[in-house]
Design a protein around this motif. Structure first.
Motif, PDB file in Angstrom:
ATOM      1  N   ALA A  74       0.808  -1.215   0.000  1.00  0.00           N
ATOM      2  CA  ALA A  74       0.000   0.000   0.000  1.00  0.00           C
ATOM      3  C   ALA A  74       0.846   1.271   0.000  1.00  0.00           C
ATOM      4  O   ALA A  74       0.389   2.334  -0.404  1.00  0.00           O
ATOM      5  CB  ALA A  74      -0.947  -0.005   1.202  1.00  0.00           C
ATOM      6  N   GLY A  75       2.085   1.163   0.462  1.00  0.00           N
ATOM      7  CA  GLY A  75       2.961   2.324   0.485  1.00  0.00           C
ATOM      8  C   GLY A  75       3.791   2.473  -0.770  1.00  0.00           C
ATOM      9  O   GLY A  75       4.643   3.348  -0.869  1.00  0.00           O
ATOM     10  N   GLY A  76       3.603   1.531  -1.718  1.00  0.00           N
ATOM     11  CA  GLY A  76       4.340   1.613  -2.964  1.00  0.00           C
ATOM     12  C   GLY A  76       5.658   0.844  -2.962  1.00  0.00           C
ATOM     13  O   GLY A  76       6.405   0.894  -3.930  1.00  0.00           O
ATOM     14  N   ASP A  77       5.939   0.115  -1.888  1.00  0.00           N
ATOM     15  CA  ASP A  77       7.182  -0.667  -1.857  1.00  0.00           C
ATOM     16  C   ASP A  77       7.034  -1.950  -2.667  1.00  0.00           C
ATOM     17  O   ASP A  77       5.981  -2.589  -2.639  1.00  0.00           O
ATOM     18  CB  ASP A  77       7.539  -1.030  -0.412  1.00  0.00           C
ATOM     19  N   GLU A  78       8.098  -2.306  -3.381  1.00  0.00           N
ATOM     20  CA  GLU A  78       8.104  -3.553  -4.153  1.00  0.00           C
ATOM     21  C   GLU A  78       8.646  -4.654  -3.260  1.00  0.00           C
ATOM     22  O   GLU A  78       9.829  -4.667  -2.906  1.00  0.00           O
ATOM     23  CB  GLU A  78       8.995  -3.410  -5.385  1.00  0.00           C
ATOM     24  N   LEU A  79       7.778  -5.587  -2.874  1.00  0.00           N
ATOM     25  CA  LEU A  79       8.161  -6.626  -1.928  1.00  0.00           C
ATOM     26  C   LEU A  79       7.989  -8.008  -2.530  1.00  0.00           C
ATOM     27  O   LEU A  79       7.196  -8.205  -3.455  1.00  0.00           O
ATOM     28  CB  LEU A  79       7.310  -6.518  -0.665  1.00  0.00           C
ATOM     29  N   THR A  80       8.746  -8.986  -1.990  1.00  0.00           N
ATOM     30  CA  THR A  80       8.677 -10.350  -2.484  1.00  0.00           C
ATOM     31  C   THR A  80       8.776 -11.324  -1.323  1.00  0.00           C
ATOM     32  O   THR A  80       9.581 -11.137  -0.416  1.00  0.00           O
ATOM     33  CB  THR A  80       9.827 -10.611  -3.480  1.00  0.00           C
ATOM     34  N   LEU A  81       7.926 -12.337  -1.375  1.00  0.00           N
ATOM     35  CA  LEU A  81       7.983 -13.444  -0.424  1.00  0.00           C
ATOM     36  C   LEU A  81       9.246 -14.239  -0.741  1.00  0.00           C
ATOM     37  O   LEU A  81       9.425 -14.695  -1.874  1.00  0.00           O
ATOM     38  CB  LEU A  81       6.750 -14.311  -0.652  1.00  0.00           C
TER      39      LEU A  81
END
Length: 419
Positions: A74-81
């Motif tokens: 929601a904050g625009g961060d690109e995240l990955t499991l």
RNA sequence: GUGGAUGUAGCUCAGUGGCAGAGCACCGGGUUGUGGUCCCGGGGGUCGUGGGUUCAAAACCCAUCAUCCACCCCA
């Protein structure tokens, strides 16, 4: 029975109470073995910046290219499991400046990893790995030690006789050169290659050696060999590695087709294979990654590690029954429940696995429950016993039973159990 | 991502167009207060899901989801 509204997402599995004890046993054995080698646990987040995996595993790999669970939060961060464990460990090692505090760091982890692949046996979208990493140690002593540790673990859980397949990928420049040579060798006869191999020319030339299509496999014969590219220092490392494994009684074979799917590997790499009913299964893989720490912003730090696929290990192990109950208390009437509760408390404080039937059915039903739970002893709090201040202690194995004072009942069972 | 097989009770499976079954498991009973063996009984399934064909579908057709196998790749 209702019909389920939801089911688990594809490739992910519930580890139910009837199976979790097997996981606990394997994990406990792992912690015990790596502890003996002085590895300490590290617990990393399951989520990392997507860039971490792109940088460490490599943009051209299958994992990064098509298997990651990535999203924008929601904050625009690109995240990955996390699809594997090493990247996060190295990130933490650099981020916390651990190199400044100790010259050599050894740590291990156990936990879930995520890759969006097509599931099948031994291949899941959420799976679990137990791994170990060492920083600040040059090859080959620690590499061999990690493999021996791995073999000791497998041996301890009943998977003895593991075979180690190893190879040397060359370090830095040699590795790039070898890829180039392979690409040229196969590229010269591009038209005879299968479509997969044409792609491999670009994506991963090392994989060309592993193709099973006949026309491609034929080209392997006169393909440049890694051994011809390695310098004397590399070759002697490999030899020392081999002899260290040999000295520890670990069966190891050099395999020049062995390539790892993660770009960060350099130098010695290996896979560990065990024999299962359905054939040999690769249960672990690892190797050296001397450039990764620097690649993620740290200083030049030699490093090595491995990861074990816990599902694959467990798939090779036989079923085993869950822990059975030591002591079961029969409560035939509500008048007995207070005595039952205090006996259970006493038993549990004494370290016994103790239970009762919360449904409070007939004695027969409660006995059946005790039997199903595999209880060694049953305390029967009948009317007669209550009035006499005693309890009947039944030995479920032998079938006999004796009356004992309530105050002495738990002690009696402890003695009979030899505890 | 590609190709193929399978999906019927909690589990293993039978049932190929005409009333949904077996074994195991589960629950209960086999007189007064006792498990495991044995005997008797019982609960539980809109046949993965959604459409279609048909007088009639668990069965035939299509789609979809899941599992398994092979490929790819990997632990």
């Amino acid at each position: 029975m209702g019909k389920p509204v939801y089911q688990k997402v594809r490739g992910m599995h519930d580890i139910l109470p009837d199976a979790s004890h097997r996981w606990e046993a394997v994990e406990a054995a792992y912690r015990e073995v790596v502890g003996l080698y002085n590895y300490r646990e590290i617990r990393n987040p399951l989520l990392e910046d997507t860039g971490l995996f792109q940088r460490s595993i490599g943009d051209d790999t299958d994992i990064v290219g098509k298997e990651m669970y990535s999203f924008t939060d929601a904050g625009g961060d690109e995240l990955t499991l996390r699809p594997e464990g090493t990247a996060g460990v190295v990130r933490a090692y650099v981020e916390h400046s651990i190199a400044a505090v100790e010259a050599v760091t050894k740590c291990y982890y156990i936990g879930p990893m995520f890759r969006r692949e097509r599931p099948q046996k031994g291949r899941y979208r959420q799976f679990h790995q137990a791994g170990a990493e060492i920083f600040g140690a040059p090859p080959p002593v620690v590499d061999a030690e990690q493999v021996v540790m791995l073999a000791e673990f497998l041996d301890r859980i009943g998977l003895g006789g593991a075979v180690v397949l190893f190879n040397h990928l060359g370090s830095g420049e040699t590795r790039r050169r070898y890829r180039q040579l392979l690409s040229e060798h196969y590229g010269a006869r591009r038209s005879e290659l299968c479509t997969d191999c044409v792609r491999r020319l670009e994506t991963n030339p090392l994989r060309l050696l592993d193709c099973k299509v006949e026309s491609c496999a034929k080209m392997k014969g006169d393909a440049p060999k890694m051994r011809e590219i390695l310098d004397g220092a590399d070759l002697s490392l490999l030899e020392r590695f081999r002899s260290l494994l040999h000295a520890a009684g670990v069966e190891a074979r050099e395999d020049d087709r062995l390539v790892r799917g993660l770009d960060y590997y350099t130098g010695i790499v290996y896979e560990v294979e065990v024999e299962a009913e359905r054939g040999s299964v690769v249960v672990a893989g690892g190797g050296r990654y001397d450039d990764l720490v620097a690649g993620l912003g740290g200083s030049e730090t030699p490093a090595a590690g491995f990861a074990i696929g816990l599902e694959r290990v467990l798939d090779c192990l036989p079923e085993s029954p869950p822990a059975s109950v030591d002591l079961f208390v029969l409560v035939p009437s509500p008048e007995a429940e207070a005595t039952a509760a205090s006996l259970l408390l006493e038993a549990r404080r004494a370290g016994l696995r103790a239970d009762l039937d919360p449904r409070a059915g007939s004695m027969k039903a409660q006995m059946k429950r005790a039997n199903k739970l595999g209880s060694a002893y049953v305390l029967i709090l009948g009317q007669k016993e209550l009035e006499a201040g005693t309890v009947a202690v039944k030995d479920m194995r032998e079938g006999g039973q004796v009356d004992v004072d309530v105050a002495a009942a738990v002690k009696h069972v402890l003695e009979r159990l030899g505890r």
